[in-house]
Design a protein around this motif. Structure first.
Motif, PDB file in Angstrom:
ATOM      1  N   ASP A 116       0.735  -1.109   0.058  1.00 29.36           N
ATOM      2  CA  ASP A 116       0.047  -0.037   0.157  1.00 29.36           C
ATOM      3  C   ASP A 116       0.969   1.208   0.015  1.00 29.36           C
ATOM      4  O   ASP A 116       0.546   2.070  -0.775  1.00 29.36           O
ATOM      5  N   ARG A 117       1.838   1.274   0.914  1.00 24.82           N
ATOM      6  CA  ARG A 117       2.770   2.429   0.706  1.00 24.82           C
ATOM      7  C   ARG A 117       3.620   2.546  -0.495  1.00 24.82           C
ATOM      8  O   ARG A 117       3.811   3.706  -0.903  1.00 24.82           O
ATOM      9  N   LEU A 118       4.075   1.397  -1.096  1.00 25.04           N
ATOM     10  CA  LEU A 118       4.760   1.453  -2.033  1.00 25.04           C
ATOM     11  C   LEU A 118       3.956   2.127  -3.273  1.00 25.04           C
ATOM     12  O   LEU A 118       4.487   2.992  -3.881  1.00 25.04           O
ATOM     13  N   ARG A 119       2.589   1.739  -3.335  1.00 25.16           N
ATOM     14  CA  ARG A 119       1.807   2.291  -4.365  1.00 25.16           C
ATOM     15  C   ARG A 119       1.617   3.763  -4.130  1.00 25.16           C
ATOM     16  O   ARG A 119       1.650   4.556  -5.008  1.00 25.16           O
ATOM     17  N   ALA A 120       1.294   4.116  -3.004  1.00 23.63           N
ATOM     18  CA  ALA A 120       1.125   5.587  -2.534  1.00 23.63           C
ATOM     19  C   ALA A 120       2.308   6.368  -2.832  1.00 23.63           C
ATOM     20  O   ALA A 120       2.261   7.624  -3.500  1.00 23.63           O
ATOM     21  N   VAL A 121       3.641   5.966  -2.592  1.00 22.74           N
ATOM     22  CA  VAL A 121       4.730   6.761  -2.788  1.00 22.74           C
ATOM     23  C   VAL A 121       5.146   6.821  -4.340  1.00 22.74           C
ATOM     24  O   VAL A 121       5.208   7.709  -4.910  1.00 22.74           O
ATOM     25  N   PHE A 122       4.834   5.816  -4.933  1.00 22.42           N
ATOM     26  CA  PHE A 122       4.956   5.578  -6.416  1.00 22.42           C
ATOM     27  C   PHE A 122       4.373   6.684  -7.005  1.00 22.42           C
ATOM     28  O   PHE A 122       4.638   7.607  -8.001  1.00 22.42           O
ATOM     29  N   GLN A 123       2.892   6.737  -6.617  1.00 27.39           N
ATOM     30  CA  GLN A 123       1.889   7.884  -7.461  1.00 27.39           C
ATOM     31  C   GLN A 123       2.360   9.189  -7.007  1.00 27.39           C
ATOM     32  O   GLN A 123       2.098  10.205  -7.721  1.00 27.39           O
ATOM     33  N   GLN A 124       2.899   9.521  -5.808  1.00 23.29           N
ATOM     34  CA  GLN A 124       3.163  10.882  -5.356  1.00 23.29           C
ATOM     35  C   GLN A 124       4.748  11.133  -6.441  1.00 23.29           C
ATOM     36  O   GLN A 124       4.656  12.064  -6.901  1.00 23.29           O
ATOM     37  N   LEU A 125       5.417  10.125  -6.638  1.00 21.56           N
ATOM     38  CA  LEU A 125       6.679  10.500  -7.208  1.00 21.56           C
ATOM     39  C   LEU A 125       6.089  10.897  -8.651  1.00 21.56           C
ATOM     40  O   LEU A 125       6.720  11.641  -9.413  1.00 21.56           O
ATOM     41  N   TYR A 126       5.279   9.790  -9.187  1.00 22.75           N
ATOM     42  CA  TYR A 126       5.212  10.058 -10.546  1.00 22.75           C
ATOM     43  C   TYR A 126       4.310  11.163 -10.875  1.00 22.75           C
ATOM     44  O   TYR A 126       4.328  12.092 -11.892  1.00 22.75           O
ATOM     45  N   LEU A 127       3.137  11.335 -10.130  1.00 22.25           N
ATOM     46  CA  LEU A 127       2.257  12.664 -10.443  1.00 22.25           C
ATOM     47  C   LEU A 127       2.424  13.764  -9.921  1.00 22.25           C
ATOM     48  O   LEU A 127       2.090  14.867 -10.330  1.00 22.25           O
ATOM     49  N   GLY A 128       3.329  13.795  -8.627  1.00 23.70           N
ATOM     50  CA  GLY A 128       3.711  15.021  -8.190  1.00 23.70           C
ATOM     51  C   GLY A 128       2.532  15.178  -7.117  1.00 23.70           C
ATOM     52  O   GLY A 128       1.372  14.847  -7.375  1.00 23.70           O
ATOM     53  N   ASP A 129       2.520  16.337  -6.255  1.00 24.15           N
ATOM     54  CA  ASP A 129       1.581  16.498  -5.007  1.00 24.15           C
ATOM     55  C   ASP A 129       0.174  16.874  -5.656  1.00 24.15           C
ATOM     56  O   ASP A 129      -0.989  16.264  -5.319  1.00 24.15           O
ATOM     57  N   GLU A 130       0.263  17.766  -6.558  1.00 26.16           N
ATOM     58  CA  GLU A 130      -1.061  18.651  -7.082  1.00 26.16           C
ATOM     59  C   GLU A 130      -1.779  17.202  -7.789  1.00 26.16           C
ATOM     60  O   GLU A 130      -3.020  17.117  -7.438  1.00 26.16           O
ATOM     61  N   ARG A 131      -1.263  16.775  -8.807  1.00 22.37           N
ATOM     62  CA  ARG A 131      -2.157  15.672  -9.615  1.00 22.37           C
ATOM     63  C   ARG A 131      -2.454  14.442  -8.578  1.00 22.37           C
ATOM     64  O   ARG A 131      -3.603  13.718  -8.658  1.00 22.37           O
ATOM     65  N   TYR A 132      -1.457  14.171  -7.652  1.00 19.04           N
ATOM     66  CA  TYR A 132      -1.768  13.144  -6.703  1.00 19.04           C
ATOM     67  C   TYR A 132      -3.414  13.460  -5.773  1.00 19.04           C
ATOM     68  O   TYR A 132      -4.150  12.468  -5.706  1.00 19.04           O
ATOM     69  N   ARG A 133      -3.169  14.701  -5.236  1.00 16.93           N
ATOM     70  CA  ARG A 133      -4.652  15.115  -4.722  1.00 16.93           C
ATOM     71  C   ARG A 133      -5.714  15.072  -5.654  1.00 16.93           C
ATOM     72  O   ARG A 133      -6.711  14.605  -5.126  1.00 16.93           O
ATOM     73  N   ASP A 134      -5.515  15.417  -6.825  1.00 20.31           N
ATOM     74  CA  ASP A 134      -6.758  15.366  -7.663  1.00 20.31           C
ATOM     75  C   ASP A 134      -7.048  13.985  -8.135  1.00 20.31           C
ATOM     76  O   ASP A 134      -8.229  13.699  -8.240  1.00 20.31           O
ATOM     77  N   LEU A 135      -5.987  13.015  -8.591  1.00 22.14           N
ATOM     78  CA  LEU A 135      -6.497  11.811  -8.701  1.00 22.14           C
ATOM     79  C   LEU A 135      -6.538  10.497  -7.825  1.00 22.14           C
ATOM     80  O   LEU A 135      -7.367   9.634  -7.994  1.00 22.14           O
TER      81      LEU A 135
END
Length: 291
Positions: A116-135
């Protein structure tokens, strides 16, 4: 090669992801588990099959890193060869690790392995904070502000290539989530109806043929070229041909993803690719469309 329909994979075909998705895999494992693999090692997992989803790839890399610490005693190449022999994918990786670790070591690995944390960190690194919050609909897991790797993905598809394909039916089959696929397709200049784009949420992933056959059916295709950057993409076309024998399917590999150079060309040919291209922009010439 004659075809009336062209279907694209996204990563490594339309968009260069060497410094985005693959970087996110390596850095996510490092940040969560304090150790990782070289980026070049990821191709060994891709070649084993079953790792088109980069979250799944991240989990498998983390599993290997943790298992190696606990005395796995196998190189990445030997480990991924065993994964391939067991059918590929994360379940095979788990089975291989379980077979090689003693029970206490296996228990410690599974206690630490945090998908779960691996996925969340992956998404933050890939998307960036703003897109992470949006998606993702929540706060990113890392405290420091992150600019997403997605912002620096070069487009591989030239506008002239799209112009040359005018008159062909087009589609996309990708392992990306639909929202991330939409970002990539907009950058690549591909404006396709929803029923011509099959993403992670839309059914079984590659190399299962369902999505490719569905695009072919929607396009009323007689002959389909599927352009991809992995061996699973070639196998997807092969499986589609077996599932849907009334149409022709051609799996075409490009050398702009993880498979490159003479060795990449050889691997594609050994897997039965109909053609291997230096990049997607050689497609019009393959189809007899180049001036």
């Amino acid at each position: 090669m004659d075809a009336d329909t062209v279907v694209f994979d996204v990563d490594g075909v339309l968009i260069d992801v060497a410094d985005s998705y693959r970087r996110a895999v390596v850095e996510s494992v490092e940040r969560v588990h304090g150790g990782t693999l070289d980026r070049e090692d990821l191709q060994l997992f891709k070649d084993a099959g079953g790792f088109n989803n980069d979250w799944t790839l991240t989990y498998a890399v983390a599993l290997y890193v943790l298992s190696y610490r606990e005395g796995l005693g196998r190189s990445v190449e030997t480990f991924t060869d065993a994964v391939a022999a067991s059918g590929g994918g994360l379940e095979a990786a788990e089975a291989v690790a379980a077979d090689l670790l003693d029970p206490d070591a296996r228990e410690r690995v599974y206690a630490e392995w945090d998908r779960d944390r691996l996925r969340a960190v992956f998404q933050q690194l890939y998307l960036g904070d703003e897109r992470y919050r949006d998606l993702e609909g929540g706060e990113p897991p890392l405290a420091s502000e992150q600019r997403g790797f997605i912002e620096d993905e070069p487009v591989l598809l030239d506008p002239g290539t799209l112009d040359a394909l005018d008159g062909h039916e087009l589609g996309v089959v990708t392992g990306r989530p639909r929202a991330e696929a939409a970002i990539a397709l907009e950058r690549a200049g591909l404006d396709l109806p929803d029923d011509r784009v099959y993403a992670m949420e839309d059914g079984p992933g590659k190399p299962e043929p369902d999505a490719l056959v569905a695009v072919a059916e929607d396009a009323d295709a007689a002959s389909v070229v599927f352009v991809g950057d992995t061996l699973d993409d070639i196998e997807t076309a092969t499986n589609a041909a077996e599932t849907d024998p009334d149409r022709e399917y051609h799996g075409v590999g490009v050398l702009t993803g993880g498979l490159t150079g003479a060795s990449g060309r050889r691997k594609y040919e050994q897997r039965g690719a109909s053609a291997v291209l230096d990049d997607v922009n050689d497609l019009p010439e393959l189809l007899g469309l180049a001036e």
